[in-house]
Design an enzyme around this catalytic site. Structure first.
Site, PDB file in Angstrom:
ATOM      1  N   GLU A 238       0.851  -1.191   0.000  1.00 29.06           N
ATOM      2  CA  GLU A 238       0.000   0.000   0.000  1.00 29.06           C
ATOM      3  C   GLU A 238       0.890   1.246   0.000  1.00 29.06           C
ATOM      4  O   GLU A 238       0.726   2.136  -0.811  1.00 29.06           O
ATOM      5  CB  GLU A 238      -0.945  -0.004   1.204  1.00 29.06           C
ATOM      6  CG  GLU A 238      -1.918   1.169   1.185  1.00 29.06           C
ATOM      7  CD  GLU A 238      -2.954   1.158   2.302  1.00 29.06           C
ATOM      8  OE1 GLU A 238      -3.317   0.071   2.796  1.00 29.06           O
ATOM      9  OE2 GLU A 238      -3.411   2.253   2.679  1.00 29.06           O
ATOM     10  N   ARG A 316      -7.890   2.454  13.192  1.00 33.09           N
ATOM     11  CA  ARG A 316      -8.806   1.342  12.925  1.00 33.09           C
ATOM     12  C   ARG A 316      -8.849   0.362  14.107  1.00 33.09           C
ATOM     13  O   ARG A 316      -9.869  -0.281  14.352  1.00 33.09           O
ATOM     14  CB  ARG A 316      -8.461   0.639  11.614  1.00 33.09           C
ATOM     15  CG  ARG A 316      -9.630  -0.115  11.027  1.00 33.09           C
ATOM     16  CD  ARG A 316      -9.300  -0.728   9.686  1.00 33.09           C
ATOM     17  NE  ARG A 316      -9.751   0.055   8.555  1.00 33.09           N
ATOM     18  CZ  ARG A 316     -10.989   0.067   8.075  1.00 33.09           C
ATOM     19  NH1 ARG A 316     -11.939  -0.648   8.657  1.00 33.09           N
ATOM     20  NH2 ARG A 316     -11.305   0.803   7.031  1.00 33.09           N
ATOM     21  N   GLU A 719     -11.053  -7.795   3.407  1.00 33.32           N
ATOM     22  CA  GLU A 719     -10.442  -7.933   4.724  1.00 33.32           C
ATOM     23  C   GLU A 719     -11.280  -8.691   5.754  1.00 33.32           C
ATOM     24  O   GLU A 719     -10.726  -9.414   6.577  1.00 33.32           O
ATOM     25  CB  GLU A 719     -10.103  -6.542   5.278  1.00 33.32           C
ATOM     26  CG  GLU A 719      -9.031  -5.854   4.478  1.00 33.32           C
ATOM     27  CD  GLU A 719      -8.867  -4.403   4.884  1.00 33.32           C
ATOM     28  OE1 GLU A 719      -9.762  -3.595   4.589  1.00 33.32           O
ATOM     29  OE2 GLU A 719      -7.857  -4.081   5.514  1.00 33.32           O
TER      30      GLU A 719
END
Ligand code: LUZ
Ligand code: MOS
Length: 762
Positions: A238, A316, A719
């Protein structure tokens, strides 16, 4: 317009890549033909985890035949900086090194072998300093990568006082190596005018473009990044694909020749960051009916030596700290701790799994102490319609209970439990355990700004279609989904659509393919582009057929038909007609997820477009003499919305589950006190293989109305299934407890065979 019913009629197991993969024709970065004159780069990296560079001797390497140049930070024309969120990470070390694997020099040579041999002739003298690898030690010294963050709802302090039961403990989860099949790499080709084209194995072409431009000190329009596909990413590409691209771009800028670098597996394992290990503390309070009244958590994230994506990952963790449960009083605090490990980064789940593991540990702990099954506490506290999360968002179309009860009924949990009980009564040295794992995962980049995408569609004059999006195919099947979106909108066949490479000159300013949101964001942008072209075509037909604008036109079966069935034309003929009428047959689509927001000051908002739910039942058998174990079955009810491609989605569930089980039970990253990675190859870092995956994986597709924010109502699936793997940890705990009811359970994952053995006899 294409109706929903005709999308449903479409094939649901289309995979554009399958024939290429099984016949070995799939092209990855290293399969590109090399241009004549291509040079090869190689990194010389630090063997010391923290220290001051006293001296460097590159003379022997530099004079070796075939060595073109040895590049240090002094040769960088722009900024020596690759930090994505916070500019705290040099591309090449200057005076100090901060982790083993930190790049110091780049060797550029005629062949890979020469570059490799030259790297062994380099001598760098580093004065070692005291190394920190433990996040709590870093926390105590106030070594942070970013500011601490918190979420708060209700009042935990006062509500603990009213609780019937209060338990406190610790839970730790380990890191995880991505082990993408294709290692990191990039290939830069100078165009001769100061601009550079880069082929990169990245999830984030724009991140590569931005980083390369910064390092070279040029504007972004000088850098073109192209990605055909990548051999896995899992979050590891990423942000962490950018440095290698910056290195080959820098080398090609300095030598004016094409330069390529593909890391060897060992280099990749040493130099790149992994999933963040976490050390956490919890306090859980329940009333006499086992309702969780209050929950407190502190999360110490091992961020490594630079921020990378750690602040976002930390966020998160808190968003998922209460997993699939409604808890009225929550206080959770998280710290991103700076240590001398390679900078840790995104990994499927992005901090969510680390948070969810802690609440599951707290529940398991509470259940054991109270003397009830954990699933009783889990069940009593599942989210309901309208339940509020500690970040202010409320559930909509909540499927938590639906998944849970369907799993219990469908797979006959009563029978399973009595079978296990009987087995455990009959067997002295092998024991079975069972655990339920509900999941709830928020879909959207938690950074609202990133939730947008664009797509480019060309309909060629022969009726064939070319599409470009910002999505990166990394094995997850997004290419197939993009083709399905275009085909269903135009009412033509998948084989009439050509998906182009992902390229920054065709689709700019992209967010990385991440956060499970790639198909949603790019699919919606693609749909927007298709609709623009469709609307132009409709206008043409309304005139040609002289029908009212209100007459619905149906695009299906390569034919466009008026709803009253009075008129019809073949797609091919319509496109020829449109071309003759000088109608624009290209369109650029754009999508920005509506409704989402998050206020970083109040720490409240509506960060997610929607949530994905599911429940897994995991059963295992532990060999109580050896500590070995097997997973008998994992039985899942998963909320797909309305799956647009069942085969692709099933692949995501199975792969995510295996990866989650690997993280929780066998993949153990070991660093010694000096920061040396001891589990530095795939012989001593064990990932799941065909022998260790569950003997049975059953997946029931919960077909729900889905969310309008999911592409074709097919919910994001990348995910969420990883977190089913957390159930494997607790199934093992329960098997251990069946053997020794007094066993110590430490809640330190992964639960390797060694730990199982220690725990059995503790
Ligand atoms: N990447 C990111 C992610 O930048 N933000 C996110 O929220 C996220 N979530 C999951 C995976 N990658
Ligand atoms: Mo990711 S962890 O969605 O790159």
């Amino acid at each position: 317009m294409t109706s929903n019913s005709n999308i449903k009629k479409r094939k649901k197991s289309f995979n554009i890549d399958a024939p290429l993969h099984v016949t070995g024709r799939t092209k990855y970065l290293d399969d590109l033909s090399e241009l004549a004159g291509t040079l090869f780069a190689k990194v010389y990296y630090s063997k010391i985890a923290y220290g001051h560079i006293e001296s460097m001797d590159t003379s022997k390497a530099a004079t070796m035949a075939g060595v073109i140049q040895i590049i240090s930070y002094k040769d960088i024309p722009g900024e020596n900086q690759v930090g994505g969120i916070i500019p705290d990470e040099p591309l090449l070390a200057e005076q100090e090194v901060h982790f083993i694997g930190m790049p110091i020099l780049i060797i550029v040579a005629e062949t890979e072998l020469i570059a490799h041999k030259a790297s062994q002739l380099i001598e760098v003298n580093i004065q070692a300093k005291e190394v920190i690898i433990d996040p709590i030690e870093a926390y105590q010294r106030k070594h942070f990568l970013s500011d601490p963050i918190a979420l708060k709802m209700g009042d935990t302090d006062s509500s603990f006082l009213d609780c019937e039961y209060v338990f406190e403990g610790r839970a730790e989860s380990g890191g995880q190596e991505h082990v993408y099949l294709e290692p990191q790499g990039a290939y830069a080709i100078p165009n001769g005018d100061g601009s550079i084209k880069i082929y990169s194995s990245t999830q984030g072409p724009t991140a590569v473009q931005r980083t390369v431009a910064k390092v070279l000190g040029v504007s972004m329009n000088k850098i073109e990044v192209d990605v055909n596909r990548i051999g896995g990413g899992f979050g590891g590409k990423e942000d962490q694909a950018s440095p290698w691209a910056a290195m080959v771009a820098l080398a090609s800028f300095l030598t004016n020749r094409p330069v390529k670098y593909i890391l060897e597996r060992g280099e990749d394992l040493q130099m790149t960051g992994k999933r963040h290990p976490y050390r956490s503390r919890y306090k859980i309070g329940l009333d006499k009916n086992y309702k969780i009244v209050a929950f407190e958590g502190q999360y110490f994230q091992n961020g490594g030596a630079a921020a990378d994506l750690s602040p976002a990952v930390l966020g998160r963790t808190l968003f998922h700290a209460t997993n699939s449960y409604f808890i009225p009083n929550v206080t959770v605090d998280a710290y991103s701790c700076r240590t001398n490990l390679p900078p840790n980064t995104a990994f499927r789940g992005f901090g969510g799994p680390q948070g969810m593991y802690v609440i599951e540990a707290a529940i398991h702990h509470a259940a054991r102490k109270i003397g009830i099954p954990a699933q009783l506490i889990q069940e009593r506290n599942l989210l309901e319609e309208g339940s509020e999360f500690s970040y202010g968002q409320k559930t909509e179309a909540c499927e938590a209970k639906n998944c849970w009860f369907q799993a219990k009924n469908r797979y006959d949990i009563g029978q399973l439990e009595s079978d296990i009980k009987q087995y455990n009564a009959d067997n002295k040295y092998t024991k079975k355990g069972l655990a339920l794992m509900p999941i709830c995962f928020g879909i959207s980049f938690t950074n609202t700004m990133m939730n947008n995408a664009r797509a480019l569609v060309h309909v060629y004059s022969d009726g064939s279609v070319g599409i470009s999006t910002g999505a990166i195919e990394m094995g997850q099947g997004v290419s197939s989904k993009m083709i399905q979106v275009a085909a269903s909108n135009f009412g033509i066949e998948e084989r009439q659509i050509k998906l182009e490479t992902t390229n920054t000159t065709r689709v700019a300013n992209t967010s990385p393919s991440a956060a499970s949101a790639t198909a949603d964001l790019n699919g919606k942008a693609l749909q927007d582009a298709c609709k623009q072209i469709i609307s132009r075509l409709k206008k043409l037909l309304v005139t040609k057929w002289d029908i009212p604008k209100s007459n619905v036109l149906i695009f299906d079966n390569n034919t466009i038909t008026s709803k009253d069935n009075q008129h019809s034309i073949l797609w091919k003929d319509l496109i020829r007609l449109a071309f003759q009428n000088r109608i624009n047959l290209s369109a650029k689509g754009h999508y920005a997820t509506p409704r989402i927001n998050f206020d970083n000051t109040t720490r409240k908002g509506h960060p997610f477009a929607y949530h994905v739910y599911g429940t897994a039942i995991t059963t295992c058998t532990v060999d109580c003499i050896r500590g070995n174990y097997e997973f008998d079955a994992v039985q899942i009810v998963h909320d797909f919305g309305t799956s647009m491609n069942r085969a692709v989605d099933l692949g995501q569930i199975e792969g995510g589950l295996a990866q989650g089980i690997g993280w929780m039970t066998m993949e153990e990253l070991i660093y010694n006190e000096a920061g040396v990675l001891k589990s530095s190859n795939l012989a001593n870092y064990k990932i799941p293989d065909i022998y260790s995956v569950p003997k049975e994986v059953a997946v029931h597709y919960l077909e729900t109305a889905g969310s309008d924010l999911a592409i074709l109502k097919s919910k994001a699936v990348g995910e969420p299934p990883l977190m089913y793997g957390i159930g494997a940890y607790f199934a093992l705990c329960n098997a251990i407890l069946a053997y020794n009811a007094q066993a110590t359970i430490t809640y330190v994952a992964p639960m390797t065979a060694e730990k199982v053995l220690m725990s059995l006899y503790s």
